[in-house]
Write a protein that holds these residues in place. Structure first.
Motif, PDB file in Angstrom:
ATOM      1  N   TRP A 119      56.130  19.178   8.131  1.00 27.91           N
ATOM      2  CA  TRP A 119      54.595  19.673   8.701  1.00 27.91           C
ATOM      3  C   TRP A 119      53.700  19.732   7.482  1.00 27.91           C
ATOM      4  CZ3 TRP A 119      57.324  24.397  11.519  1.00 27.91           C
ATOM      5  CH2 TRP A 119      58.248  23.764  12.742  1.00 27.91           C
ATOM      6  N   LEU A 120      54.269  19.977   6.289  1.00 27.50           N
ATOM      7  CA  LEU A 120      53.145  20.149   5.149  1.00 27.50           C
ATOM      8  C   LEU A 120      53.286  18.734   4.160  1.00 27.50           C
ATOM      9  CD1 LEU A 120      53.815  23.629   3.862  1.00 27.50           C
ATOM     10  CD2 LEU A 120      51.759  22.867   5.333  1.00 27.50           C
ATOM     11  N   LYS A 121      52.398  18.016   3.985  1.00 28.24           N
ATOM     12  CA  LYS A 121      52.363  16.956   3.278  1.00 28.24           C
ATOM     13  C   LYS A 121      51.538  17.262   1.905  1.00 28.24           C
ATOM     14  CE  LYS A 121      52.591  13.965   6.964  1.00 28.24           C
ATOM     15  NZ  LYS A 121      51.905  12.740   7.787  1.00 28.24           N
ATOM     16  N   PRO A 122      51.949  16.826   0.680  1.00 28.36           N
ATOM     17  CA  PRO A 122      51.265  16.999  -0.398  1.00 28.36           C
ATOM     18  C   PRO A 122      49.892  16.255  -0.513  1.00 28.36           C
ATOM     19  CG  PRO A 122      52.976  15.238  -0.880  1.00 28.36           C
ATOM     20  CD  PRO A 122      53.124  15.656   0.493  1.00 28.36           C
ATOM     21  N   GLY A 123      48.747  16.837  -1.053  1.00 23.43           N
ATOM     22  CA  GLY A 123      47.385  16.290  -1.156  1.00 23.43           C
ATOM     23  C   GLY A 123      46.495  16.707   0.024  1.00 23.43           C
ATOM     24  N   MET A 124      47.025  17.655   1.005  1.00 22.94           N
ATOM     25  CA  MET A 124      46.159  17.812   2.114  1.00 22.94           C
ATOM     26  C   MET A 124      45.018  18.944   1.673  1.00 22.94           C
ATOM     27  SD  MET A 124      49.114  18.359   4.988  1.00 22.94           S
ATOM     28  CE  MET A 124      48.087  19.089   6.213  1.00 22.94           C
ATOM     29  N   ASN A 125      45.456  19.857   0.944  1.00 24.75           N
ATOM     30  CA  ASN A 125      44.446  20.814   0.535  1.00 24.75           C
ATOM     31  C   ASN A 125      44.121  20.527  -1.083  1.00 24.75           C
ATOM     32  OD1 ASN A 125      44.021  21.924   2.791  1.00 24.75           O
ATOM     33  ND2 ASN A 125      45.919  23.124   2.476  1.00 24.75           N
ATOM     34  N   VAL A 126      42.939  19.854  -1.472  1.00 26.93           N
ATOM     35  CA  VAL A 126      42.618  19.681  -2.858  1.00 26.93           C
ATOM     36  C   VAL A 126      41.087  20.419  -3.126  1.00 26.93           C
ATOM     37  CG1 VAL A 126      42.177  18.185  -4.373  1.00 26.93           C
ATOM     38  CG2 VAL A 126      43.949  17.641  -2.823  1.00 26.93           C
ATOM     39  N   LEU A 127      41.129  21.166  -4.041  1.00 28.50           N
ATOM     40  CA  LEU A 127      40.226  22.130  -4.563  1.00 28.50           C
ATOM     41  C   LEU A 127      39.285  21.117  -5.532  1.00 28.50           C
ATOM     42  CD1 LEU A 127      41.430  25.643  -5.477  1.00 28.50           C
ATOM     43  CD2 LEU A 127      40.217  24.785  -3.343  1.00 28.50           C
ATOM     44  N   VAL A 128      37.967  20.856  -5.066  1.00 25.36           N
ATOM     45  CA  VAL A 128      37.244  20.104  -6.081  1.00 25.36           C
ATOM     46  C   VAL A 128      36.006  20.807  -6.526  1.00 25.36           C
ATOM     47  CG1 VAL A 128      35.754  17.907  -5.979  1.00 25.36           C
ATOM     48  CG2 VAL A 128      37.926  17.739  -4.575  1.00 25.36           C
ATOM     49  N   ASP A 129      35.846  20.943  -7.699  1.00 23.21           N
ATOM     50  CA  ASP A 129      34.608  21.535  -8.341  1.00 23.21           C
ATOM     51  C   ASP A 129      33.478  20.740  -8.276  1.00 23.21           C
ATOM     52  OD1 ASP A 129      36.279  23.583  -8.724  1.00 23.21           O
ATOM     53  OD2 ASP A 129      36.881  23.235 -10.789  1.00 23.21           O
ATOM     54  N   LYS A 130      32.332  20.977  -7.652  1.00 22.12           N
ATOM     55  CA  LYS A 130      31.313  20.265  -7.486  1.00 22.12           C
ATOM     56  C   LYS A 130      30.268  20.783  -8.855  1.00 22.12           C
ATOM     57  CE  LYS A 130      30.979  19.673  -2.460  1.00 22.12           C
ATOM     58  NZ  LYS A 130      30.278  19.595  -1.411  1.00 22.12           N
ATOM     59  N   THR A 131      29.735  19.856  -9.478  1.00 21.17           N
ATOM     60  CA  THR A 131      28.788  20.280 -10.571  1.00 21.17           C
ATOM     61  C   THR A 131      27.577  20.491  -9.930  1.00 21.17           C
ATOM     62  OG1 THR A 131      28.197  17.800 -10.571  1.00 21.17           O
ATOM     63  CG2 THR A 131      29.910  18.417 -12.049  1.00 21.17           C
ATOM     64  N   LYS A 132      26.938  21.753 -10.662  1.00 22.55           N
ATOM     65  CA  LYS A 132      25.559  22.287  -9.975  1.00 22.55           C
ATOM     66  C   LYS A 132      24.532  21.614 -10.587  1.00 22.55           C
ATOM     67  CE  LYS A 132      23.268  26.524  -9.455  1.00 22.55           C
ATOM     68  NZ  LYS A 132      23.047  27.938  -9.446  1.00 22.55           N
ATOM     69  N   LYS A 133      23.596  21.163 -10.039  1.00 18.27           N
ATOM     70  CA  LYS A 133      22.548  20.361 -10.331  1.00 18.27           C
ATOM     71  C   LYS A 133      21.333  21.154 -10.722  1.00 18.27           C
ATOM     72  CE  LYS A 133      19.983  16.098  -9.699  1.00 18.27           C
ATOM     73  NZ  LYS A 133      19.636  14.911  -8.659  1.00 18.27           N
ATOM     74  N   HIS A 134      21.030  21.422 -12.095  1.00 16.31           N
ATOM     75  CA  HIS A 134      19.696  22.113 -12.292  1.00 16.31           C
ATOM     76  C   HIS A 134      18.597  21.379 -12.236  1.00 16.31           C
ATOM     77  CE1 HIS A 134      22.164  25.239 -13.724  1.00 16.31           C
ATOM     78  NE2 HIS A 134      22.969  24.437 -14.161  1.00 16.31           N
ATOM     79  N   VAL A 135      17.401  21.808 -11.274  1.00 19.72           N
ATOM     80  CA  VAL A 135      16.179  21.136 -11.350  1.00 19.72           C
ATOM     81  C   VAL A 135      14.926  21.790 -11.889  1.00 19.72           C
ATOM     82  CG1 VAL A 135      14.674  20.170  -9.587  1.00 19.72           C
ATOM     83  CG2 VAL A 135      17.162  19.844  -9.080  1.00 19.72           C
ATOM     84  N   ASN A 136      14.407  21.193 -12.688  1.00 19.88           N
ATOM     85  CA  ASN A 136      13.250  21.810 -13.439  1.00 19.88           C
ATOM     86  C   ASN A 136      11.905  21.253 -13.025  1.00 19.88           C
ATOM     87  OD1 ASN A 136      11.436  23.523 -15.067  1.00 19.88           O
ATOM     88  ND2 ASN A 136      12.091  22.529 -16.727  1.00 19.88           N
TER      89      ASN A 136
END
Length: 317
Positions: free
Chosen positions: A41-58
């Motif tokens: 029922w559980l498969k590897p790679g189903m829940n992956v945390l991905v850190d999004k880089t915050k884009k600073h706009v000036n």
């Protein structure tokens, strides 16, 4: 479109697991996770945390456009803004000392330094703003006939006033009750003192009376009572008092008055030449027994028999 039954069953089981977990509000235990993984029922790679880089706009141009949109070139009388440094420390300046803390050395965590910095900055602002206000003709003092509407209504202020008056009356009543209690205590104390004083005066008076009766004293001052201003004795009273001091006491005088003044007691009833010649008290009727008493038979008085006759009558009996 072909859908495998195994995948449908796994999806249904996952949905059921999710519902149960939501209902129970608790995470699955390790044994349950291992069992689900073993069944596939559980498969590897189903829940992956991905850190999004915050884009600073000036966006400088956009900020300038926004600033130009709400910026207005108004005179200072309309803005009333001031930007200045804190005032100098007058105490340190008068004593010739350097300021304890400079402008850049203020510790924001120190409450005293921070509040003093704000106080001195406000003081400098007032000193710089008053001349500008007078220059632009803006009054800084409230006129005598100034009327400002209060933040609270008159009804609310009346309620507050009534409440304050009631509190004041309660305090006055309590103070009055305290004073009455103190007065009662003081009154009881004074009453006890007065009663004790009366008892003492009574004892003193009784002792004085006993002394006077026994002849131990000839003073009658205890009869005067509590006189604030005793009368001054006259010359005659002083003379009598002196004579009394020289003569016998009151007890001796009373006995002399009752029993006589001493001296010879025998021969007082003997006749003298003067008493023999004095016949003023002689009465013939009494002397000759002519004036009989009422109730006597034949007008004759009963005579007592002589001694020999009384002996004879006694021996006969």
């Amino acid at each position: 479109m072909i859908i495998e039954s195994s995948t449908m069953e796994s999806e249904d089981e996952e949905s059921l697991l999710g519902q149960e977990s939501e209902d129970e509000n608790s995470e699955l235990s390790d044994s349950e996770l291992q069992e689900a993984f073993a069944k596939g029922w559980l498969k590897p790679g189903m829940n992956v945390l991905v850190d999004k880089t915050k884009k600073h706009v000036n966006n400088v141009e956009g900020l300038k456009q926004c600033l130009a949109g709400f910026r207005k070139d108004l005179p200072w009388a309309e803005r009333l803004d001031m930007t200045n440094l804190p005032a100098e420390d007058v105490i340190y300046k008068a004593e010739g000392k350097k300021p304890a803390v400079k402008i850049g050395d203020v510790n924001p965590d120190d409450d005293f330094q921070r509040e003093m910095f704000f106080y001195r900055q406000a003081q400098a602002t007032v000193l710089d703003a008053l001349p500008l206000l007078s220059k632009h003709g803006i009054p800084t003092k409230r006129p005598d006939d100034y009327f400002a509407e209060m933040a609270k209504s008159d009804q609310q202020m009346q309620k507050i006033r009534k409440k304050l008056i009631s509190k004041q009356l309660i305090l006055e009543k309590s103070e009055k009750a305290k004073k009455l209690r103190e007065q009662r205590k003081f009154g009881k104390k004074v009453q006890v003192e007065v009663i004790q004083k009366r008892h003492k005066e009574k004892r003193d008076m009784m002792s004085s009376v006993k002394k006077f009766q026994k002849g131990m004293t000839d003073k009658l001052d205890f009869l005067d009572g509590d006189q604030k201003k005793p009368r001054e004795p006259s010359q005659a009273q002083n003379k009598v008092a002196k004579d009394n001091k020289k003569g016998p006491n009151a007890k001796r005088k009373y006995k002399d008055q009752r029993f006589g003044f001493g001296g010879k007691k025998k021969g007082k009833k003997w006749n003298t030449k003067e008493s023999h010649n004095d016949v003023s008290g002689f009465r013939a009727k009494v002397a000759n027994a002519k004036g009989a008493k009422k109730g006597a038979k034949g007008g004759k008085q009963n005579k007592r028999p002589g001694k020999s006759v009384r002996k004879k009558t006694k021996s006969r009996s």
